[in-house]
Design a protein around this motif. Sequence first.
Motif, PDB file in Angstrom:
ATOM      1  N   THR A   1      -5.000   2.373  -3.999  1.00 57.40           N
ATOM      2  CA  THR A   1      -4.673   2.541  -5.354  1.00 57.40           C
ATOM      3  C   THR A   1      -4.182   0.924  -5.668  1.00 57.40           C
ATOM      4  O   THR A   1      -3.852   0.314  -4.953  1.00 57.40           O
ATOM      5  CB  THR A   1      -3.945   3.445  -5.864  1.00 57.40           C
ATOM      6  N   ALA A   2      -4.301   0.760  -7.108  1.00 55.96           N
ATOM      7  CA  ALA A   2      -3.793  -0.480  -7.503  1.00 55.96           C
ATOM      8  C   ALA A   2      -2.179  -0.732  -7.108  1.00 55.96           C
ATOM      9  O   ALA A   2      -1.540  -1.771  -6.853  1.00 55.96           O
ATOM     10  CB  ALA A   2      -4.070  -0.682  -9.091  1.00 55.96           C
ATOM     11  N   GLU A   3      -1.411   0.555  -7.506  1.00 60.29           N
ATOM     12  CA  GLU A   3      -0.161   0.664  -6.958  1.00 60.29           C
ATOM     13  C   GLU A   3      -0.011   0.310  -5.593  1.00 60.29           C
ATOM     14  O   GLU A   3       1.137  -0.301  -4.995  1.00 60.29           O
ATOM     15  CB  GLU A   3       0.688   2.122  -7.465  1.00 60.29           C
ATOM     16  N   GLN A   4      -0.794   1.021  -4.771  1.00 58.94           N
ATOM     17  CA  GLN A   4      -0.522   0.452  -3.363  1.00 58.94           C
ATOM     18  C   GLN A   4      -0.551  -0.610  -2.866  1.00 58.94           C
ATOM     19  O   GLN A   4      -0.111  -1.325  -2.159  1.00 58.94           O
ATOM     20  CB  GLN A   4      -1.349   1.591  -2.465  1.00 58.94           C
ATOM     21  N   LYS A   5      -1.840  -1.281  -3.519  1.00 56.17           N
ATOM     22  CA  LYS A   5      -1.995  -2.719  -3.296  1.00 56.17           C
ATOM     23  C   LYS A   5      -0.869  -3.745  -3.871  1.00 56.17           C
ATOM     24  O   LYS A   5      -0.330  -4.731  -3.334  1.00 56.17           O
ATOM     25  CB  LYS A   5      -3.033  -3.222  -4.007  1.00 56.17           C
ATOM     26  N   ARG A   6       0.009  -3.120  -5.103  1.00 57.99           N
ATOM     27  CA  ARG A   6       0.969  -3.953  -5.717  1.00 57.99           C
ATOM     28  C   ARG A   6       2.166  -3.753  -4.343  1.00 57.99           C
ATOM     29  O   ARG A   6       2.965  -4.800  -4.432  1.00 57.99           O
ATOM     30  CB  ARG A   6       1.343  -3.295  -6.916  1.00 57.99           C
ATOM     31  N   MET A   7       2.477  -2.744  -3.909  1.00 53.90           N
ATOM     32  CA  MET A   7       3.262  -2.513  -2.906  1.00 53.90           C
ATOM     33  C   MET A   7       3.128  -3.485  -1.715  1.00 53.90           C
ATOM     34  O   MET A   7       4.244  -4.080  -1.123  1.00 53.90           O
ATOM     35  CB  MET A   7       3.489  -1.089  -2.362  1.00 53.90           C
ATOM     36  N   ALA A   8       2.125  -3.703  -1.389  1.00 52.99           N
ATOM     37  CA  ALA A   8       1.579  -4.545  -0.239  1.00 52.99           C
ATOM     38  C   ALA A   8       1.930  -5.838  -0.565  1.00 52.99           C
ATOM     39  O   ALA A   8       2.730  -6.713   0.323  1.00 52.99           O
ATOM     40  CB  ALA A   8       0.301  -4.311   0.026  1.00 52.99           C
ATOM     41  N   GLN A   9       1.798  -6.159  -1.749  1.00 53.87           N
ATOM     42  CA  GLN A   9       1.932  -7.815  -2.195  1.00 53.87           C
ATOM     43  C   GLN A   9       3.500  -7.698  -2.424  1.00 53.87           C
ATOM     44  O   GLN A   9       4.067  -8.937  -1.798  1.00 53.87           O
ATOM     45  CB  GLN A   9       1.316  -7.829  -3.533  1.00 53.87           C
ATOM     46  N   ASP A  10       4.207  -7.055  -2.729  1.00 55.99           N
ATOM     47  CA  ASP A  10       5.661  -6.818  -2.913  1.00 55.99           C
ATOM     48  C   ASP A  10       6.235  -7.031  -1.471  1.00 55.99           C
ATOM     49  O   ASP A  10       7.266  -7.826  -1.411  1.00 55.99           O
ATOM     50  CB  ASP A  10       6.087  -5.555  -3.533  1.00 55.99           C
ATOM     51  N   ALA A  11       5.600  -6.168  -0.556  1.00 59.74           N
ATOM     52  CA  ALA A  11       6.279  -6.509   0.726  1.00 59.74           C
ATOM     53  C   ALA A  11       6.029  -7.830   1.323  1.00 59.74           C
ATOM     54  O   ALA A  11       6.959  -8.176   1.879  1.00 59.74           O
ATOM     55  CB  ALA A  11       5.826  -5.271   1.777  1.00 59.74           C
ATOM     56  N   LEU A  12       4.867  -8.330   1.199  1.00 58.20           N
ATOM     57  CA  LEU A  12       4.691  -9.849   1.537  1.00 58.20           C
ATOM     58  C   LEU A  12       5.480 -10.555   0.941  1.00 58.20           C
ATOM     59  O   LEU A  12       5.946 -11.682   1.666  1.00 58.20           O
ATOM     60  CB  LEU A  12       3.102 -10.154   1.522  1.00 58.20           C
TER      61      LEU A  12
END
Lengths: 332, 104
Positions: free
Chosen positions: A196-207
């Motif tokens: 989901t968009a939220e999951q992708k946002r979490m991935a970007q936040d982690a990076l």
Amino acid sequence: MYTTELQSAPGQKAGIPASAPEDPVKLAAFEARVAADEFIEPKDWMPEAYRRTLVRQISQHAHSEIVGMLPEGNWITRAPTLRRKAVLLAKVQDEGGHGLYLYSAAETLGASREEMIDALHSGRAKYSTIFNYPTLNWADIGAIGWLVDGAAIMNQVALQRTSYGPYARAMVRICKEESFHQRQGYELMLAMCNGTAEQKRMAQDALNRWWWPSLMMFGPRDDNSPNSAQSIRWRIKRETNDQLRQRFVDVTVPQAEYLGLTVPDPALKWNEARGHYDIGEIDWEEFYAVVRGEGMTSLERMKARRDAWDEGAWVRDAAQAHAEKRQRRAAA
Amino acid sequence: MNDNSSSNDKTGADWPLWEVFVRSKGGLAHRHAGSVHAADARMAIEAARDTYTRRMEGVSLWVVPSAAITASDPGEAAALFEPAADKVYRHPTFYAIPDAVKHM
């Protein structure tokens, strides 16, 4: 996981202290063996400074593996699926195993396990700065496998040819196991980026949070790494901090692009002439603050280690009592 | 590792060190893999299992107290091994056999 050899402060010269002069004949023979890419084994003659440098580097490396269990262990109970939980458990167990291989390698140089553990728990010993950052969301587990283990592999692959035999052999075993660590992390990132968009946002936040600390794992710049030249001459280190960092950046940036994520460095740019990526300036103030023990989770990590040691005392006592009982029975 | 309270209680008493040998599969010899600390042999086997065979690296383990191993002295390596260096006649390639003679 891994550590580079850490100093307490920038430019500190304490790395290879002056010691009593070595026997010049033995020293020349040692240097010739190392220069010929021979391995040095525990019972071989070696200069005291070589022994001390190795004990410090290998024990810091071991401590990093052990403390490295904590940020990921934090998520075992919250893994989203049974598959992810089993994978994370196996990975954390591997890190513990890597710590044990390395403590054993350091012990072949005359360091005792007890002294090393005590140095860690009393705060005298250093470990990799990377483990003093918190794991805030589930994508952090992916980012650690991908970036932190990825950076570790860069360094450890080179260390498979380090001149001290037991350290090199530990590295060979560790490298075989680390590959799974990095791949599971990247696969996790891929799942989040395709979610989901939220999951992708979490991935970007982690990076965003793990990118710079991962680059710091390679240690100070070569022009500020006082022991590197000696370590390279003795083939303890086979490549410099900056060489390894560059290689990591060069392989990792395309992996981030494949995920559709943005590396949080506006200065990041492919340099056609060099054939490498250029990167922005690393925040060395932050790096040295973490080395000094001012990392976000430094106190928490050491408290967790000491609590685990103290709360495990009854298990060690019970094992000892059981061993003694069996011995008495066997003797009777 | 006997100490029963804080990390500062150093007793100078790590559990004994054991050398671990792993037979990777039937038909092969046990090979040195590393070492573990353990209170006794049975615990050493269990620790060796967890430390050195997490990926089916072995079908059999030996643990030997490290203190029981006697090693040759690297300083005497020349005296020990050099006498073999000038005995090339111990190798089959030392002997010239005509090509016409097969299977030798």
